[in-house]
Every structure is written in structure tokens, then in C-alpha cells.
Design an enzyme around this catalytic site. Structure first.
Site, PDB file in Angstrom:
ATOM      1  CG  HIS A 231      49.593  -5.252 -78.380  1.00 25.54           C
ATOM      2  ND1 HIS A 231      50.256  -4.249 -79.057  1.00 25.54           N
ATOM      3  CD2 HIS A 231      49.808  -6.373 -79.095  1.00 25.54           C
ATOM      4  CE1 HIS A 231      50.850  -4.743 -80.117  1.00 25.54           C
ATOM      5  NE2 HIS A 231      50.594  -6.025 -80.175  1.00 25.54           N
ATOM      6  CE1 TYR A 235      50.385  -6.657 -85.902  1.00 27.69           C
ATOM      7  CE2 TYR A 235      50.395  -6.433 -83.510  1.00 27.69           C
ATOM      8  CZ  TYR A 235      51.029  -6.304 -84.731  1.00 27.69           C
ATOM      9  OH  TYR A 235      52.286  -5.803 -84.784  1.00 27.69           O
ATOM     10  CG  HIS A 381      53.415   3.943 -82.936  1.00 25.54           C
ATOM     11  ND1 HIS A 381      53.976   3.052 -83.837  1.00 25.54           N
ATOM     12  CD2 HIS A 381      52.577   3.191 -82.156  1.00 25.54           C
ATOM     13  CE1 HIS A 381      53.506   1.832 -83.603  1.00 25.54           C
ATOM     14  NE2 HIS A 381      52.650   1.892 -82.605  1.00 25.54           N
ATOM     15  CG  PHE A 382      48.032   5.823 -82.361  1.00 26.46           C
ATOM     16  CD1 PHE A 382      46.995   6.505 -82.967  1.00 26.46           C
ATOM     17  CD2 PHE A 382      48.299   6.078 -81.025  1.00 26.46           C
ATOM     18  CE1 PHE A 382      46.258   7.448 -82.274  1.00 26.46           C
ATOM     19  CE2 PHE A 382      47.576   7.022 -80.312  1.00 26.46           C
ATOM     20  CZ  PHE A 382      46.560   7.719 -80.950  1.00 26.46           C
ATOM     21  CG  HIS A 383      47.363   9.462 -86.260  1.00 27.89           C
ATOM     22  ND1 HIS A 383      47.484   9.662 -84.906  1.00 27.89           N
ATOM     23  CD2 HIS A 383      46.056   9.731 -86.563  1.00 27.89           C
ATOM     24  CE1 HIS A 383      46.308  10.051 -84.409  1.00 27.89           C
ATOM     25  NE2 HIS A 383      45.434  10.093 -85.392  1.00 27.89           N
ATOM     26  NE  ARG A 444      48.251   9.395 -76.150  1.00 28.46           N
ATOM     27  CZ  ARG A 444      47.899   8.097 -76.163  1.00 28.46           C
ATOM     28  NH1 ARG A 444      48.631   7.189 -75.530  1.00 28.46           N
ATOM     29  NH2 ARG A 444      46.835   7.700 -76.807  1.00 28.46           N
ATOM     30  NE  ARG A 445      44.410   9.535 -74.681  1.00 30.08           N
ATOM     31  CZ  ARG A 445      44.114   8.323 -74.236  1.00 30.08           C
ATOM     32  NH1 ARG A 445      44.487   7.962 -73.033  1.00 30.08           N
ATOM     33  NH2 ARG A 445      43.444   7.474 -74.968  1.00 30.08           N
TER      34      ARG A 445
END
Ligand code: HAS
Ligand code: CU
Length: 555
Positions: A231, A235, A381-383, A444-445
């Protein structure tokens, strides 16, 4: 290459040429990794549209090999290399002093050798374990050794930053640490604490296991150590970009940062609320409900520094837009310097972070997570976060940084602007596809293009949008590399004297409570304390490790 760079206005400072070269090479390692990563990304996106182009990739034999290359090159090598180079430069600029040349060399070589080892093991086809490398999936030992060296390069960079700050403090007793230097150092303290999890997992569990020195793998312990880092790593990707958004973009748009103290508080909140990795493990059986609940609460607390950032950066932009004559509620937005590709790319990146952050909060909500975990919603979300808020911002930063490092003018400004729009529109369509598909259960994946799934309603359009968006992102990525390569190889010579460095409206105060923000040892201790409280109970029951699982190589 022009001689040395003079830093103004805080006195005179010469950035030694060796430093400039080392910082440039460090960042170029990252950009080369990104080029490989983006190329593999195209195949991943088209996969959802049922178009299989894996077979055309030289050296990429399976879907999972391509996905491993995509994740490792983009999310680990590219981001780490950029952070090492860019944050070093920011600290050096803010303190007006050079860093240690020996440590810059050491960090560069550790990164370069680590990258070659990891890349080699992925290309060999023996390490298709994805960027999360969950045990008992086993990679070749060079994969783990390479990653260890890449992480070590970040630790060497930390030492360089900390030593510089320490020396600066001795020479400037009683002075406040300049904001950009504060952010640079907090980013690396944050990362040093965060990287302990994956560092321990890699060096003490996975590497010896892959060399046959351990009787088996400890999957639950490995997973938890991974997510302890997994996680906060997001950041570590983001904070270098925040350094740009807080301390550089205001200058680039002719605005100003409104509060020094708020910027520092945001960074300290990131540092203190660090251990929330268990929100990636909501569905893991061995973690108690209590710990999952506390993780959820802390994850929502982490929303705060992001809102402080949204507010501060938006206000800085507004000041710039109003100074340029913008009127009314939103008129200022259109008066921003959209003809500057560095600004355009970064503002578009900020816009993608709005839906990126909202989908993050959806992930963090326990019940919602049960619905979307392991679906394509998560890459959606993470793109919008690392894949655009971070990646597109870094591209924007490179539009002034590479000219600065090379002493050359940016080649193809208009193409650079078009690049940013291609990428921006692309990622929005792409994420729309993945998010809606994920809500309809699209996994996913999964090599969907190779598997004759009966498609449930909602997957078809989602897959097509993902393919179209991904192709546009790929075009945006390719144009970025054209602009960069042409700048480095054929850019007109020009000396860029300084990096963009914003003024703040509220200066940092030397009296009252504000100087306590700079007492980094206390904030670090607080962060470590929370780590012990959150992870202590789990470790108490999982140490010493139980090596229960045998190695597994699916592809
Ligand atoms: Fe996340 C999964 C929760 C932020 C990356 N995340 C992932 C994964 C990645 C990732 C890579 O709770 C997948 C890992 C894997 O492979 O399995 N994430 C969150 C939450 C936030 C969040 C609550 N994520 C990020 C960031 C990332 C990132 C940042 C990369 C850089 N995420 C999760 C959860 C999962 C997860 C669960 C697990 C899902 C699962 O089950 O697998 C928040 O911190 C986000 C807060 C951010 C905001 C946005 C603020 C907006 C700003 C822009 C301002 C705009 C301006 C322009 C100034 C609330 C600062 C304005 C101009 C105008 C005119 C408007
Ligand atoms: Cu997370």
C-alpha cells in the site's frame, strides 16, 4: 553540455556536472523501463477486447510473462528510478548544496544492475510471477536479487538525502527546512519505513527459498509483508509528483502556494498513517475482523492529506489563472498556460486523480471491496492513479526536467501537448471500460482473449472500451518517447538556469508551533509506533515462519 547550472534566487549554487549526468542517467533507466512497460500494456488492453497480440512480442511467450513485464517495469523500476533522480535534484536545489557523488554513483549502479537482473529473469520466461510475486509462485533467484538491488538503490538515495539535510541543519541553526527539501526527506523516510516489509520478504524469505535454502514458502506471512509495503508504495510513487504539484506547478502557472504549513501537515499525515496495507487483504482468511476494521478507518483517515492536496493545488492554480486575467467561477481554469506541455500534462493528470481517488475510497469500503476485489475494477482504479495521475505527471515533469538536465530546448512542444491529450482521453476511456466490466464481474489478470468465456452482459462493451482506451494511451506513450528521444538527440542547445520553484503566500514561521513540524525524528517515531500496533499482533502469531508451501511455477 553547458558547464554548470546556477541556482537562483537563494544564493549561488553550482550543480556539478557529474551530478547532473548521474541524475539524468538514473531517470533514463526509468524511462527505458517505462518504454518496455507501455509496449506490453498495449497487449494487456487489447486482451480485454479479445484481440491477442501476445504472440507477436519478441521474447514474451505468455500472457503472464507480458503482464509481469508490464507491472514490474512500470510500477517498480520506472517509478523508483524517477523518484531517486528527481527527489535528489529537488533536495539539492532546495538546500542549495550538492549531494555526495559517491552515493549518487552507488545508487545509480545498484539500480542499473538490479534492473538488468530482474529484466533478464523476466525475459528468460522463468519469472512470470506478476509484480506482486506472491509465494508460492516462484521466480528465478535473479528476479529477487535484482529487486533487492533496486530497493537498495532507494535506501542509498535516502542516506544521501539525510546526510545532506543533517549538514545543512548544522550550517543553518534555527532555520526552517525549506519546503521542497522537507518534502523530499519525508518522502524517503516514509519509503524507508514502508520498504521494510517487502525488503524482509525478499531477502529473508523469497531469495533463500528460490536458492533452495529454505524448506518451503510461508504464503500468508509473505503476502502480509508484501502488502505492508504494497500500500504505502503507492504514495512513494505519488509523493515525488506531489513535490511537483505543491512546489513547482504553482510557479509554472504563475500562481503561488497558499500555505507552507498545510503542505507540511499533508506530508506528515502520509508519514504517520502509513500502515494500512491490510486493505488489500480484506478477503484474506487469516486476518481478524478487528484488524480489518481498524485498517478501513485508517484508510479513510488517509483521505485527509489527499483533500488538503486537492485544495492547496487547486487554489494555487486558481491564483495563477486569476493573475492571468481569468474571471468568474471557472474562467481562471481556461487562462492557465495550456500552451506549456509540462503544465497541460500535469493538470490533466490531476483531473484523472479525482475519479482515481474516488474509486480508491470505493475499494476501501469493506462491502464494496467484496464486490470488486480481483475484478478489472482494480486496474481501472490504479490506472487512474499510478497509471495517469503519476505517470502522466512524470511525463509532464520530464518536459522541463530533461531539457534542464541536457541543456537543450524541448523538441516538439505541440506534439508534447497532443501526447498529453491522447493519454488523458485514452486513460479515461480505458478506465471506464475496466471499471464497468469489473462491476459486472470481469476478472483482472485473466487472458480473456485466449479463453472461450461465455460473456455475461456488460463485458463486451467494457472490453471494447478498454481496448480502444489502451490503444490511445499507447499512442500517447509512444509520442512521449518520440519527444524525449528527439530532445536528447537533436534538441537545440540552451542553458536552463533553474528548476521551477514556487513562492508561498504564508511563509514558514520560526516561532510558535510550526517549527515542530520539522522535528522529523518525532514524526518518524509516531509512524513506527503505529506500525507496531497494527502489525505486531499478526507477526506475533506468524513468527517464526511456517514453511508450509511448495514452489509453484504456472507458466
Ligand atoms: Fe489504491 C488497490 C484504496 C489511492 C494504486 N491502488 C490499488 C492498486 C494500486 C493502487 C496499484 O482500499 C492495486 C494493487 C494490486 O495489484 O492488487 N487507493 C485506495 C484509497 C486511495 C488510493 C482509499 N491507489 C491510490 C493511489 C495509487 C493507488 C494514489 C497510486 C499512485 N487501492 C485502494 C484499495 C485497494 C487499492 C482498498 C485494494 C483493492 C483490492 O481489493 O484489490 C486514496 O488514498 C485516494 C485519495 C485521493 C483522492 C483524490 C484527491 C484529488 C487530487 C487531485 C486534485 C485535482 C486538481 C485539479 C488540483 C481523494 C489531489 C483540479 C482542477 C479543477 C478545475 C477541478
Ligand atoms: Cu492500498
Amino acid at each position: 553540455m553547458s558547464a554548470a547550472v546556477v541556482f537562483e534566487p537563494n544564493g549561488k549554487f553550482e550543480l556539478p556536472n557529474t551530478h547532473r549526468r548521474l541524475i539524468a542517467y538514473t531517470i533514463y533507466v526509468g524511462l527505458v523501463a517505462l518504454a518496455f512497460g507501455v509496449t506490453n500494456g498495449l497487449a494487456q488492453a487489447l486482451n480485454y477486447a479479445h484481440i491477442d497480440i501476445f504472440k507477436y512480442y519478441p521474447g514474451m511467450r505468455t500472457y503472464y510473462q507480458g503482464l509481469t513485464a508490464h507491472g514490474v517495469f512500470n510500477a517498480i523500476i520506472f517509478t523508483f528510478a524517477f523518484a531517486n533522480g528527481f527527489v535528489s535534484l529537488a533536495l539539492s536545489r532546495a538546500l542549495n548544496r550538492p549531494l555526495s557523488t559517491a552515493l549518487l554513483h552507488a545508487a545509480f549502479w545498484s539500480l542499473a544492475v538490479g534492473t538488468v537482473l530482474t529484466a533478464g529473469s523476466i525475459f528468460s520466461g522463468k519469472s512470470s510471477v506478476l509484480y506482486t510475486f506472491y509465494a508460492p509462485l516462484q521466480a528465478h533467484w535473479t528476479f529477487y536479487l535484482g529487486l533487492a538491488l533496486v530497493v537498495i538503490s532507494t535506501w542509498i538515495t535516502s542516506v544521501n538525502l539525510f546526510v545532506s539535510l543533517h549538514r545543512w541543519r548544522k550550517e543553518h541553526p534555527g532555520e526552517r527546512v525549506p519546503l521542497m527539501a522537507f518534502m523530499a526527506v519525508v518522502t524517503y523516510i516514509f519509503w524507508d519505513i514502508s520498504s521494510l516489509g517487502v525488503g524482509t520478504e525478499d531477502v529473508f524469505l523469497l531469495l533463500p527459498w528460490s536458492l533452495g535454502l529454505l524448506p518451503g514458502a510461508a504464503p500468508m506471512l509473505s503476502r502480509t509483508l508484501f502488502w505492508y509495503t504494497g500500500h504505502p508504495i503507492v504514495y512513494y510513487w505519488l509523493l515525488p509528483v506531489y513535490i511537483s504539484w505543491y512546489t513547482m506547478i504553482p510557479r509554472q502557472v504563475g500562481g503561488a502556494l497558499f500555505s507552507d504549513a498545510i503542505a507540511r501537515i499533508a506530508f506528515l499525515l502520509f508519514l504517520c498513517i502509513l500502515p494500512v496495507g491490510m486493505h488489500h487483504q480484506y478477503v484474506d482468511p487469516e486476518l481478524s475482523h478487528g484488524i480489518k476494521f481498524v485498517t478501513a478507518v485508517l484508510t479513510f483517515a488517509l483521505f485527509m492529506p489527499s483533500l488538503l492536496t486537492a485544495f492547496s493545488v487547486m487554489y494555487a492554480l486558481e491564483i495563477g489563472g486569476r493573475r492571468a486575467g481569468g474571471r468568474g467561477l471557472l474562467g481562471w481554469f481556461f487562462k492557465l498556460p495550456w500552451s506549456d506541455p509540462s503544465v497541460t500534462a500535469q493538470i490533466l493528470a490531476m483531473l484523472t486523480f479525482l475519479p482515481g481517488g474516488i474509486t480508491g475510497l470505493m475499494n476501501a469500503s469493506y462491502n464494496m471491496n467484496l464486490e470488486i476485489h480481483n475484478t478489472s475494477f482494480v486496474p481501472g482504479h490504479f490506472h487512474l492513479t499510478v497509471g495517469s495521475a503519476v505517470a502522466l505527471s512524470i511525463m509532464g515533469i520530464c518536459y522541463w526536467l530533461v531539457p534542464f538536465l541536457e541543456g537543450k530546448r524541448l523538441w516538439g512542444r505541440k506534439l508534447a501537448i497532443a501526447q498529453a491529450y491522447f493519454y488523458f482521453v485514452g486513460v479515461l476511456i480505458f478506465a471506464r471500460g475496466l471499471i464497468s466490466g469489473g462491476l459486472a464481474g470481469m476478472p483482472r489478470r485473466t487472458a480473456i482473449s485466449l479463453i472461450p468465456y461465455a460473456e455475461p452482459a456488460g463485458w463486451r462493451l467494457a472490453g471494447i472500451l478498454t481496448g480502444i482506451g489502451g490503444a490511445l494511451m499507447f499512442i500517447g506513450g509512444a509520442l512521449f518517447f518520440v519527444v524525449m528521444a528527439m530532445t536528447v538527440l537533436f534538441g537545440e542547445k540552451q542553458t536552463v538556469a533553474d528548476i521551477p520553484f514556487a513562492e508561498t503566500i504564508e511563509e514558514p514561521l520560526r516561532e510558535g508551533w510550526q517549527p515542530s513540524l520539522d522535528r522529523l525524528a518525532y514524526w518518524t517515531a509516531l509512524s513506527l509506533l503505529l506500525v507496531v500496533v497494527m502489525y505486531g499482533p499478526f507477526l506475533a502469531t506468524h513468527l517464526p515462519p511456517k514453511f508450509v508451501a511448495q514452489p509453484f511455477q504456472a507458466f
